[in-house]
Design a protein around this motif. Structure first.
Motif, PDB file in Angstrom:
ATOM      1  N   ALA A 409       7.660  -1.962  11.121  1.00 53.20           N
ATOM      2  CA  ALA A 409       8.736  -1.189  11.719  1.00 53.20           C
ATOM      3  C   ALA A 409      10.009  -2.022  11.694  1.00 53.20           C
ATOM      4  O   ALA A 409       9.975  -3.225  11.965  1.00 53.20           O
ATOM      5  N   PRO A 410      11.140  -1.413  11.376  1.00 56.62           N
ATOM      6  CA  PRO A 410      12.393  -2.182  11.233  1.00 56.62           C
ATOM      7  C   PRO A 410      13.112  -2.462  12.543  1.00 56.62           C
ATOM      8  O   PRO A 410      14.153  -3.109  12.517  1.00 56.62           O
ATOM      9  N   GLY A 411      12.591  -1.999  13.673  1.00 57.79           N
ATOM     10  CA  GLY A 411      13.223  -2.313  14.947  1.00 57.79           C
ATOM     11  C   GLY A 411      13.509  -1.078  15.773  1.00 57.79           C
ATOM     12  O   GLY A 411      13.476   0.053  15.263  1.00 57.79           O
ATOM     13  N   PRO A 412      13.787  -1.247  17.058  1.00 55.94           N
ATOM     14  CA  PRO A 412      13.904  -0.110  17.973  1.00 55.94           C
ATOM     15  C   PRO A 412      15.125   0.768  17.746  1.00 55.94           C
ATOM     16  O   PRO A 412      15.174   1.886  18.239  1.00 55.94           O
ATOM     17  N   SER A 413      16.119   0.296  17.016  1.00 51.94           N
ATOM     18  CA  SER A 413      17.317   1.097  16.763  1.00 51.94           C
ATOM     19  C   SER A 413      17.413   1.518  15.300  1.00 51.94           C
ATOM     20  O   SER A 413      18.506   1.748  14.781  1.00 51.94           O
ATOM     21  N   ALA A 414      16.259   1.634  14.623  1.00 51.34           N
ATOM     22  CA  ALA A 414      16.244   1.989  13.204  1.00 51.34           C
ATOM     23  C   ALA A 414      15.194   3.052  12.931  1.00 51.34           C
ATOM     24  O   ALA A 414      14.168   3.131  13.614  1.00 51.34           O
ATOM     25  N   THR A 415      15.440   3.870  11.940  1.00 53.65           N
ATOM     26  CA  THR A 415      14.454   4.818  11.429  1.00 53.65           C
ATOM     27  C   THR A 415      14.303   4.588   9.930  1.00 53.65           C
ATOM     28  O   THR A 415      15.071   3.842   9.321  1.00 53.65           O
ATOM     29  N   VAL A 416      13.306   5.242   9.345  1.00 52.97           N
ATOM     30  CA  VAL A 416      12.999   5.012   7.936  1.00 52.97           C
ATOM     31  C   VAL A 416      13.030   6.320   7.159  1.00 52.97           C
ATOM     32  O   VAL A 416      12.883   7.404   7.720  1.00 52.97           O
ATOM     33  N   GLN A 417      13.213   6.186   5.852  1.00 49.60           N
ATOM     34  CA  GLN A 417      13.162   7.325   4.947  1.00 49.60           C
ATOM     35  C   GLN A 417      11.960   7.182   4.002  1.00 49.60           C
ATOM     36  O   GLN A 417      11.326   6.142   3.941  1.00 49.60           O
ATOM     37  N   GLU A 418      11.692   8.238   3.267  1.00 43.45           N
ATOM     38  CA  GLU A 418      10.486   8.306   2.433  1.00 43.45           C
ATOM     39  C   GLU A 418      10.389   7.119   1.465  1.00 43.45           C
ATOM     40  O   GLU A 418      11.333   6.833   0.732  1.00 43.45           O
ATOM     41  N   PRO A 419       9.213   6.446   1.426  1.00 38.79           N
ATOM     42  CA  PRO A 419       9.040   5.329   0.501  1.00 38.79           C
ATOM     43  C   PRO A 419       8.528   5.795  -0.863  1.00 38.79           C
ATOM     44  O   PRO A 419       7.990   6.896  -1.006  1.00 38.79           O
ATOM     45  N   VAL A 420       8.711   4.943  -1.860  1.00 38.22           N
ATOM     46  CA  VAL A 420       8.025   5.104  -3.138  1.00 38.22           C
ATOM     47  C   VAL A 420       7.224   3.833  -3.389  1.00 38.22           C
ATOM     48  O   VAL A 420       7.600   2.748  -2.936  1.00 38.22           O
ATOM     49  N   PHE A 421       6.121   3.970  -4.122  1.00 34.36           N
ATOM     50  CA  PHE A 421       5.278   2.822  -4.452  1.00 34.36           C
ATOM     51  C   PHE A 421       5.465   2.459  -5.912  1.00 34.36           C
ATOM     52  O   PHE A 421       5.501   3.333  -6.790  1.00 34.36           O
ATOM     53  N   VAL A 422       5.561   1.155  -6.187  1.00 34.01           N
ATOM     54  CA  VAL A 422       5.680   0.636  -7.549  1.00 34.01           C
ATOM     55  C   VAL A 422       4.581  -0.406  -7.756  1.00 34.01           C
ATOM     56  O   VAL A 422       4.541  -1.409  -7.028  1.00 34.01           O
ATOM     57  N   PRO A 423       3.674  -0.235  -8.726  1.00 30.31           N
ATOM     58  CA  PRO A 423       2.644  -1.253  -8.972  1.00 30.31           C
ATOM     59  C   PRO A 423       3.266  -2.591  -9.354  1.00 30.31           C
ATOM     60  O   PRO A 423       4.342  -2.645  -9.969  1.00 30.31           O
ATOM     61  N   ARG A 424       2.578  -3.666  -9.008  1.00 26.59           N
ATOM     62  CA  ARG A 424       3.077  -5.010  -9.347  1.00 26.59           C
ATOM     63  C   ARG A 424       3.120  -5.221 -10.863  1.00 26.59           C
ATOM     64  O   ARG A 424       3.907  -6.028 -11.364  1.00 26.59           O
ATOM     65  N   GLY A 425       2.298  -4.503 -11.575  1.00 25.65           N
ATOM     66  CA  GLY A 425       2.264  -4.573 -13.028  1.00 25.65           C
ATOM     67  C   GLY A 425       1.248  -3.584 -13.541  1.00 25.65           C
ATOM     68  O   GLY A 425       0.473  -2.999 -12.767  1.00 25.65           O
ATOM     69  N   PRO A 426       1.189  -3.365 -14.863  1.00 23.91           N
ATOM     70  CA  PRO A 426       0.259  -2.373 -15.420  1.00 23.91           C
ATOM     71  C   PRO A 426      -1.195  -2.633 -15.062  1.00 23.91           C
ATOM     72  O   PRO A 426      -1.972  -1.682 -14.896  1.00 23.91           O
ATOM     73  N   GLY A 427      -1.588  -3.886 -14.932  1.00 28.03           N
ATOM     74  CA  GLY A 427      -2.980  -4.206 -14.632  1.00 28.03           C
ATOM     75  C   GLY A 427      -3.254  -4.512 -13.179  1.00 28.03           C
ATOM     76  O   GLY A 427      -4.368  -4.951 -12.840  1.00 28.03           O
ATOM     77  N   ALA A 428      -2.289  -4.275 -12.305  1.00 34.20           N
ATOM     78  CA  ALA A 428      -2.467  -4.600 -10.885  1.00 34.20           C
ATOM     79  C   ALA A 428      -3.522  -3.696 -10.266  1.00 34.20           C
ATOM     80  O   ALA A 428      -3.669  -2.535 -10.652  1.00 34.20           O
ATOM     81  N   PRO A 429      -4.290  -4.204  -9.293  1.00 31.43           N
ATOM     82  CA  PRO A 429      -5.247  -3.347  -8.593  1.00 31.43           C
ATOM     83  C   PRO A 429      -4.524  -2.207  -7.884  1.00 31.43           C
ATOM     84  O   PRO A 429      -3.323  -2.285  -7.610  1.00 31.43           O
ATOM     85  N   GLU A 430      -5.265  -1.148  -7.558  1.00 27.41           N
ATOM     86  CA  GLU A 430      -4.679  -0.023  -6.843  1.00 27.41           C
ATOM     87  C   GLU A 430      -3.995  -0.498  -5.556  1.00 27.41           C
ATOM     88  O   GLU A 430      -4.529  -1.298  -4.794  1.00 27.41           O
ATOM     89  N   GLY A 431      -2.795  -0.004  -5.325  1.00 32.49           N
ATOM     90  CA  GLY A 431      -2.078  -0.286  -4.099  1.00 32.49           C
ATOM     91  C   GLY A 431      -1.421  -1.648  -4.026  1.00 32.49           C
ATOM     92  O   GLY A 431      -0.795  -1.972  -3.011  1.00 32.49           O
ATOM     93  N   ASP A 432      -1.530  -2.453  -5.077  1.00 29.96           N
ATOM     94  CA  ASP A 432      -0.930  -3.782  -5.080  1.00 29.96           C
ATOM     95  C   ASP A 432       0.427  -3.700  -5.758  1.00 29.96           C
ATOM     96  O   ASP A 432       0.523  -3.495  -6.970  1.00 29.96           O
ATOM     97  N   GLY A 433       1.487  -3.860  -4.970  1.00 31.13           N
ATOM     98  CA  GLY A 433       2.819  -3.756  -5.543  1.00 31.13           C
ATOM     99  C   GLY A 433       3.869  -3.765  -4.469  1.00 31.13           C
ATOM    100  O   GLY A 433       3.817  -4.566  -3.528  1.00 31.13           O
ATOM    101  N   TYR A 434       4.822  -2.831  -4.595  1.00 28.59           N
ATOM    102  CA  TYR A 434       5.988  -2.840  -3.712  1.00 28.59           C
ATOM    103  C   TYR A 434       6.257  -1.437  -3.170  1.00 28.59           C
ATOM    104  O   TYR A 434       6.034  -0.431  -3.849  1.00 28.59           O
TER     105      TYR A 434
END
Length: 489
Positions: A409-434
């Motif tokens: 969480a970014p803090g009590p006075s902040a909200t968030v918007q929809e994230p996107v997922f980017v794999p760390r690389g073509p061979g990265a395990p599922e969910g491993d990235g940014y």
């Protein structure tokens, strides 16, 4: 401009119209942007360029404003442009709003009768080297992904005869085929769905038309190895109500949610409709098959989350009355009663999921969502927030057992918007990235783009790109690697 915007929650405070286009070369960055990130994070927000024709309006009816964060060699450049639809251009010429209520042409100025009403404000996705601005009541609008220049509304060279096109197409990770559809495909308040499979070069390889049990809302979809799913939410449209100036949608507490299931290359005779208890259907996490059964993961709420469209008696719940969970809906093609069976996958009140696109349509484990913890908020004198803008944390959910693996969480006075997922690389395990997402810094009235390492989500951003202004809450967005910017035909 001859009159001001209304001071309603949807058009003031954080959501006040920006009416801005521009570029920032080389954003200020705290931390280090991973060198293996090479592509663009696209997002789109409704942002009306003129005050509403009818005095006030809902968030969903603003003009589409597309942002692009181009990430390369550790640097981030920013670009923001309106989707220059026929609607946008005509109103710009008139210097006033000419279009009326959301998806109701009977409230428009007579001068725009028959003109496309699309705003392109709901989602942006890459396909065949083009960026597509999507709004589910119209055909898609093509844009140049590098310049954000608008190229125009498209029916894919005459191949798509539906009048509408989904804001949430799905892409097969093996073939690159785009699975898409339009509902109200023959016009306002019809119960027609047109389903398409479009290959990576833009050629339609399959088309099927069929009818749903009632003229409902089909905002999202899902695909599995062999099937396509269409969840119909219990809102109904009615042409006579629209002609009388009423809303396009009305909540129907007495109607079931229905889930249409069709084989990937099936026809209208193959569609089966599974019924579930009345509920508000959220955005698709993923869907997959196991043991001959179909499993569809989706947030469900106990009542109408779109409170601006009440039921026939004018009733709408207070947001605090809404209860929900991430559900796993089982659809068994062998069942003769066509009942959908749902169980709680996670009790988290979470939405706007991001999964590893390499696992769309298959068994998966990792999903990242926006969570809401109202007790952690402390905005003080910050601008008023509409009820749809209260998500304030990112949650990493384990889809195998429904547990929260980590969160930030970014803090009590902040909200968030929809994230996107980017794999760390073509061979990265599922969910491993940014994870890439915007954070609304309400105490500073500006936004950050954060880059989070999913292996260390709770540690916070590895890089933060500071924007010198606020970014209105977007509806949806996507990531496109640099290799996707070349057209195949």
């Amino acid at each position: 401009m001859t009159k001001p915007f209304p001071r309603s929650p949807q058009m003031s405070g954080w959501e006040a119209p920006q009416r801005f286009e521009g570029d920032i070369y080389d954003l200020e960055i705290e931390g280090e942007v991973p060198e293996d990130l090479d592509g663009s994070f696209f997002r789109v927000a409704p942002d009306p360029q003129y005050p509403p024709r009818l005095g006030d309006d809902i968030f969903f009816n603003g003009d589409g404003s597309v942002s692009a964060f181009r990430i390369q060699n550790g640097h981030i450049d920013f670009k923001m442009r309106y989707v220059q639809t026929p609607r946008y251009l005509r109103e710009r010429e008139a210097r006033r709003s000419l279009f009326g209520a959301y998806r109701n042409p009977y409230t428009d100025d007579a001068s725009v009768a028959g003109l496309s009403r699309t705003t392109g404000n709901t989602n942006v996705v890459m396909h065949n080297g083009l960026l597509w601005a999507l709004k589910e009541d119209s055909l898609p609008v093509a844009m140049d992904p590098l310049t954000l220049d608008t190229l125009g509304e498209s029916d894919f060279a005459g191949q798509v005869s539906s009048r509408t096109f989904t804001a949430h197409p799905k892409f097969d990770p093996e073939t690159g085929d785009m699975f898409c559809f339009g509902y109200e495909a023959k016009g306002y308040a019809t119960d027609d769905i047109a389903y398409y499979v479009i290959d990576p070069s833009g050629a339609v390889k399959h088309e099927a038309w069929f009818r749903m049990p009632y003229p409902g809302m089909v905002h999202d979809m899902a695909i599995t190895e062999n099937y396509v799913l269409f969840p119909v939410a219990p809102f109904t449209s009615d042409l006579e109500r629209m002609k009388a100036g009423g809303p396009h949608w009305q909540w129907e507490p007495g109607l079931d949610v229905v889930y249409g299931v069709i084989p990937r290359l099936g026809g209208p005779e193959d569609v089966r409709w599974f019924h579930g208890p009345n509920a508000f259907v959220g955005h698709t996490l993923n869907a997959f098959e196991d043991g001959g059964r179909i499993y569809y993961d989706v947030p469900l709420l106990n009542d109408n989350a779109f409170t601006w469209w009440p039921d026939a008696e004018g009733r709408a719940p207070h947001p605090a009355e809404l209860k929900g969970a991430v559900m796993r809906v089982e659809l068994d093609p062998k069942r003769t009663d066509l009942r959908a069976q749902a169980e709680v996958l996670s009790p988290e009140l979470a939405e706007f999921p991001a999964v590893d696109d390499r696992y769309v349509s298959a068994a998966y484990r990792h999903v990242f969502l926006m969570g809401m913890d109202l007790s952690a908020m402390d905005f003080g004198p910050a601008p008023a927030l509409p009820a749809n803008s209260l998500f304030n944390t990112f949650v990493h959910l384990d889809a195998h057992n429904g547990t929260v693996r980590s969160s930030w969480a970014p803090g009590p006075s902040a909200t968030v918007q929809e994230p996107v997922f980017v794999p760390r690389g073509p061979g990265a395990p599922e969910g491993d990235g940014y994870l890439l997402a915007l954070v609304n810094r309400h105490d500073e009235v500006r936004s950050d783009l954060v880059v989070l390492d999913t292996a260390h989500l709770a540690d916070g951003p590895v890089a933060t790109a500071r924007l010198p202004f606020r970014m209105k809450n977007a509806l949806h967005g996507s990531w496109a690697g640099a290799e996707e910017f070349t057209r195949s035909s």
